[in-house]
Each structure stands twice: as C-alpha cells, then as structure tokens.
Design a protein around this motif. Structure first.
Motif, mmCIF file in Angstrom:
data_model
loop_
_atom_site.group_PDB
_atom_site.id
_atom_site.type_symbol
_atom_site.label_atom_id
_atom_site.label_comp_id
_atom_site.label_asym_id
_atom_site.label_seq_id
_atom_site.Cartn_x
_atom_site.Cartn_y
_atom_site.Cartn_z
ATOM 1 N N PHE A 6 1.083 9.160 4.133
ATOM 2 C CA PHE A 6 1.636 9.064 2.855
ATOM 3 C C PHE A 6 2.704 8.324 3.114
ATOM 4 O O PHE A 6 3.336 7.059 2.362
ATOM 5 C CB PHE A 6 1.735 10.081 1.854
ATOM 6 C CG PHE A 6 2.038 9.741 0.501
ATOM 7 C CD1 PHE A 6 1.326 8.866 -0.480
ATOM 8 C CD2 PHE A 6 3.498 10.055 0.144
ATOM 9 C CE1 PHE A 6 1.835 8.789 -1.606
ATOM 10 C CE2 PHE A 6 4.059 9.825 -1.050
ATOM 11 C CZ PHE A 6 3.326 9.002 -2.118
ATOM 12 N N GLY A 7 3.577 8.652 3.928
ATOM 13 C CA GLY A 7 5.112 8.168 4.072
ATOM 14 C C GLY A 7 5.453 7.939 5.490
ATOM 15 O O GLY A 7 5.009 8.779 6.326
ATOM 16 N N ARG A 49 1.972 0.247 6.929
ATOM 17 C CA ARG A 49 1.250 -0.325 5.586
ATOM 18 C C ARG A 49 -0.254 -0.721 5.726
ATOM 19 O O ARG A 49 -1.154 -0.249 4.887
ATOM 20 C CB ARG A 49 1.862 -1.766 4.970
ATOM 21 C CG ARG A 49 1.313 -1.960 3.478
ATOM 22 C CD ARG A 49 2.028 -0.865 2.701
ATOM 23 N NE ARG A 49 1.614 -1.165 1.355
ATOM 24 C CZ ARG A 49 0.262 -0.673 0.639
ATOM 25 N NH1 ARG A 49 -0.155 0.237 1.521
ATOM 26 N NH2 ARG A 49 0.076 -0.930 -0.360
ATOM 27 N N GLY A 52 -2.055 2.656 5.301
ATOM 28 C CA GLY A 52 -2.222 3.031 4.228
ATOM 29 C C GLY A 52 -0.917 4.026 3.785
ATOM 30 O O GLY A 52 -0.870 4.402 2.590
ATOM 31 N N VAL A 53 0.212 3.747 4.424
ATOM 32 C CA VAL A 53 1.425 4.333 4.213
ATOM 33 C C VAL A 53 2.244 3.491 2.783
ATOM 34 O O VAL A 53 2.014 2.338 2.578
ATOM 35 C CB VAL A 53 2.438 4.092 4.945
ATOM 36 C CG1 VAL A 53 4.018 4.244 4.630
ATOM 37 C CG2 VAL A 53 2.267 5.079 6.259
ATOM 38 N N LEU A 54 2.425 4.414 1.789
ATOM 39 C CA LEU A 54 3.099 4.076 0.454
ATOM 40 C C LEU A 54 4.647 3.998 0.352
ATOM 41 O O LEU A 54 4.886 3.295 -0.630
ATOM 42 C CB LEU A 54 2.286 4.621 -0.646
ATOM 43 C CG LEU A 54 0.674 4.889 -0.797
ATOM 44 C CD1 LEU A 54 0.303 5.552 -1.762
ATOM 45 C CD2 LEU A 54 0.219 3.202 -1.024
ATOM 46 N N GLN A 55 5.043 4.957 1.057
ATOM 47 C CA GLN A 55 6.487 4.992 1.093
ATOM 48 C C GLN A 55 7.345 4.845 2.305
ATOM 49 O O GLN A 55 6.751 5.299 3.301
ATOM 50 C CB GLN A 55 6.936 6.545 0.522
ATOM 51 C CG GLN A 55 6.683 6.799 -0.930
ATOM 52 C CD GLN A 55 6.948 8.300 -1.151
ATOM 53 O OE1 GLN A 55 7.360 8.943 -0.423
ATOM 54 N NE2 GLN A 55 6.772 8.423 -2.533
ATOM 55 N N GLY A 80 4.568 -4.093 -0.042
ATOM 56 C CA GLY A 80 4.094 -3.615 -1.497
ATOM 57 C C GLY A 80 4.376 -2.167 -1.608
ATOM 58 O O GLY A 80 3.901 -1.529 -2.390
ATOM 59 N N GLY A 81 5.109 -1.608 -0.433
ATOM 60 C CA GLY A 81 5.611 -0.007 -0.467
ATOM 61 C C GLY A 81 6.599 0.382 -1.149
ATOM 62 O O GLY A 81 7.431 -0.587 -1.871
ATOM 63 N N TYR A 82 6.794 1.551 -1.470
ATOM 64 C CA TYR A 82 8.101 2.236 -2.215
ATOM 65 C C TYR A 82 9.222 2.325 -1.247
ATOM 66 O O TYR A 82 8.915 3.082 -0.213
ATOM 67 C CB TYR A 82 7.707 3.399 -2.981
ATOM 68 C CG TYR A 82 8.962 3.924 -3.924
ATOM 69 C CD1 TYR A 82 9.055 3.460 -5.133
ATOM 70 C CD2 TYR A 82 9.906 4.781 -3.324
ATOM 71 C CE1 TYR A 82 9.971 3.931 -5.834
ATOM 72 C CE2 TYR A 82 10.633 5.453 -4.347
ATOM 73 C CZ TYR A 82 10.828 4.997 -5.431
ATOM 74 O OH TYR A 82 11.896 5.260 -6.180
#
Length: 356
Positions: A6-7, A49, A52-55, A80-82
């Motif tokens: 996730f991060g 990314r 699938g990393v979002l943060q 596109g990530g945070y």
C-alpha cells in the motif's frame, strides 16, 4: 503470492541537520556518495506505482537535504500516488514549500521534539524549535494538511500535555505520539530513554482526556517494554509497506537491516516487484507458518502478528522467537530485568553523528 504493498517509505537520504539520540535509522548511516541518484529514485517510484503502491512517503534523514527533491516530487506525483513529505522543517522556506506544493506534495509530516524550547533544542542537538514553529506556520498558510510527529521518551514524556497543546496551536490535523522503539541508535541510548511506568500512566491519562476534547486525530503508539502485548508491527511482515533505504536496500520495515542473515536485497540488483514477492527477506516472516509457540496457537497472532521481528532478534538473537516484550514469551523476564535496571538511574544521552 503477497498482495500489493500500500505504501512506500522512501528514505531519500540519511543526511540530517538534527542529532536526535533516539533516531531509529541504522547506527552506520548511508553516506551521500552511496545514495541512489535522481534517475534511480525515479525508477523506484515507477516500479512501486506499477506494483500498486498508493502512498509515497518521502523521508530521511532530512529529504530537504536532497537538491533534486523538486524533481523527485514531480515524478512521484505524476504517477498518481498520494505524496507525503516527512521533514524536520529545517531548511523549509515559503518559496521552497510553494514549489513542492505546486509539484504535488499532498501532506507534510513535521517532527517536534518537545513543547519546551530549551528541552526540544537539547534533544535535537541544535536550535531547531523556532524553525519548527515557522515551518508549521508556512504549512498552514499553504493550506496543506499537517501531521505533527513526536517521539516520546523519558526526557519529554512528562510534557505530553504541552506537546498536545503545541500541536493544536500549530494547526495540526493529526498528532502522532510515538513512544521510542529501541532499534539502531535508540537501542544504544535505551538506558537514557526508557520511561518509568509512572510516567507512562500519567501520559496515557493525558492522551485519553485530550482525545475526548481535541479536534485533532491523536495517535498514540505504545511503549512496548512496559506493555503486556507487543504492537502489531507493520500490520504484518511484508504485508502492507516497504522501505527503500538511501543506498537502494529494500526492507520489510525501516529497522529490518538489524537482523543478521536476513539477506536484504537491493533495487540496483533486482526489480522491486521481484524483491517484494520472491525474496527471502520479505517471505521470512509473512503469514503465520513461521511462528513458534506460544505464537502459533495464540489467539492474538492475527492482532499483533507475533510482535516485532527486529526486537525479537536484538533481545534474543533469533528473529523467529516470540517478541520478548509479550507477557506470554518465555523470555519476558529479560525485559523486566532491563526495565528494573534502566529506569531507576539517570543516564547520559549520546547524540548521534549526523550523516554528510
């Protein structure tokens, strides 16, 4: 196969203007000439990314020490990530923050050492307190969400009420009160940092009351040595997060390099996805099959995942052992002896060397 992370914690550098005696980075810091360069970090972000990393958490050391930070921010944000900037605030100017914000920084996490100026500067090893106040003001003026992070220990735990008030005055949306975890340099300074049980009890009551009244989200990370059960470290080994060190080492948690024989791999040698899914280091303690008793049959194994593997290694010499802070561990008496010896007499705090 493991689910996607996730991060990503990107430790861009170990260089830092502070000298905090609890910093959990390795005792032997990565020097500037061994750091990943701009293109290599951009490749790490691309690979993360794609997994699938979002943060993206851009950290250090002090990420502002990287001259290419604007380019790294632009590249990561463009995926596109945070984007979270984790900083001491030293070196943050209005112009610099405006530039980073325009390039895609979504959130800032600011470290604070204490609410008392003299003690905060003493803990940081430099006169940093006023810089942090100024940084918080700039972040607020920029309209960016702010998390204030405070590492708690014997030297500031009695000031937790003032720390909460300071974070409110800074306009923080979130306050992380994280009791020191004893890895790396913090382990070297454990005798000077371990709080007493009375200190923790008083602080816990203050935090509970503040949660009832404050608009801030207040996160309180337990002090493992004093607890009956360990924290759910990383919510499972190699489950949600990964760390890339300044030299490209890929770790299941920021402290995992302390485990001898883990077989840490480097993103310069192997793709990030292959390390995440296939490496021995990431698969060593995934799931529950690796667990020994009493963890294997414990009802808490899906709550705390057996506790901290780094702590188990550093206190018992075997990372597969039950975390000895757990009251069910056969090694718990060793932690009790540490508490008895190291919370009774004051010890000098040794400041860490600052990486260059």
């Amino acid at each position: 196969m493991a689910e996607a992370p996730f991060g990503l914690l990107a430790e861009l550098t170990h260089r830092c203007p502070l000298q905090c005696g609890y910093c959990s980075n390795p005792v032997e810091l990565v020097r500037r000439d061994a750091e990943l360069d701009t293109a290599e970090w951009c490749s790490v972000f691309d690979q993360a990314r794609a997994m699938g990393v979002l943060q993206f958490h851009l950290s250090g050391g002090e990420p502002l020490a990287r001259k290419d930070l604007p380019e790294l921010v632009s590249h990561a944000a463009g995926l596109g990530g945070y984007l979270n900037l984790v900083t001491s605030g030293l070196g943050l100017t209005a112009a610099r923050l405006a530039d980073l914000h325009s390039r895609g920084v979504d959130h800032v996490q600011l470290s604070v050492q204490d609410a008392v100026r003299a003690n905060a500067d003493l803990i940081a090893g430099v006169r940093a307190f006023d810089h942090k106040l100024a940084a918080a003001r700039l972040i607020g003026e920029a309209g960016l969400p702010l998390t204030v992070n405070v590492v708690l220990h014997r030297r500031n735990l009695d000031h937790v009420a003032g720390i909460i008030e300071l974070a409110e005055q800074m306009g923080a949306d979130r306050l992380e009160l994280a009791n020191t975890q004893y890895y790396g340099w913090a382990l070297r300074n454990r005798a000077a940092l371990l709080p007493t049980r009375d200190q923790l009890d008083r602080a816990g009551a203050v935090v509970a009351a503040a949660r009832e009244r404050s608009r801030m989200e207040i996160v309180y990370v337990i002090a493992d040595y004093h607890e009956a059960h360990p924290k759910p470290c990383m919510y499972g080994w190699g489950a949600q997060q990964l760390t890339v060190a300044p030299n490209g080492d890929v770790l299941p948690c920021p402290a995992a390099g302390v485990i001898d024989g883990l077989g840490v791999e480097n993103v310069r040698d192997r793709p990030l996805a292959a390390i995440w899914h296939e490496s021995g280091s990431f698969n060593a303690f995934r799931g529950f099959d690796w667990m020994r008793e009493p963890c294997r049959s414990c009802v808490r194994k899906e709550i705390d995942f057996g506790g901290c593997r780094c702590q188990a290694f550093q206190l018992t010499g075997d990372a597969a052992n039950t975390d000895p802070v757990c009251s069910l561990s056969p090694r718990r008496t060793e932690v009790d002896l540490i508490l008895a010896a190291e919370t009774t007499a004051p010890a000098a705090l040794t400041m860490r060397k600052v990486a260059r």
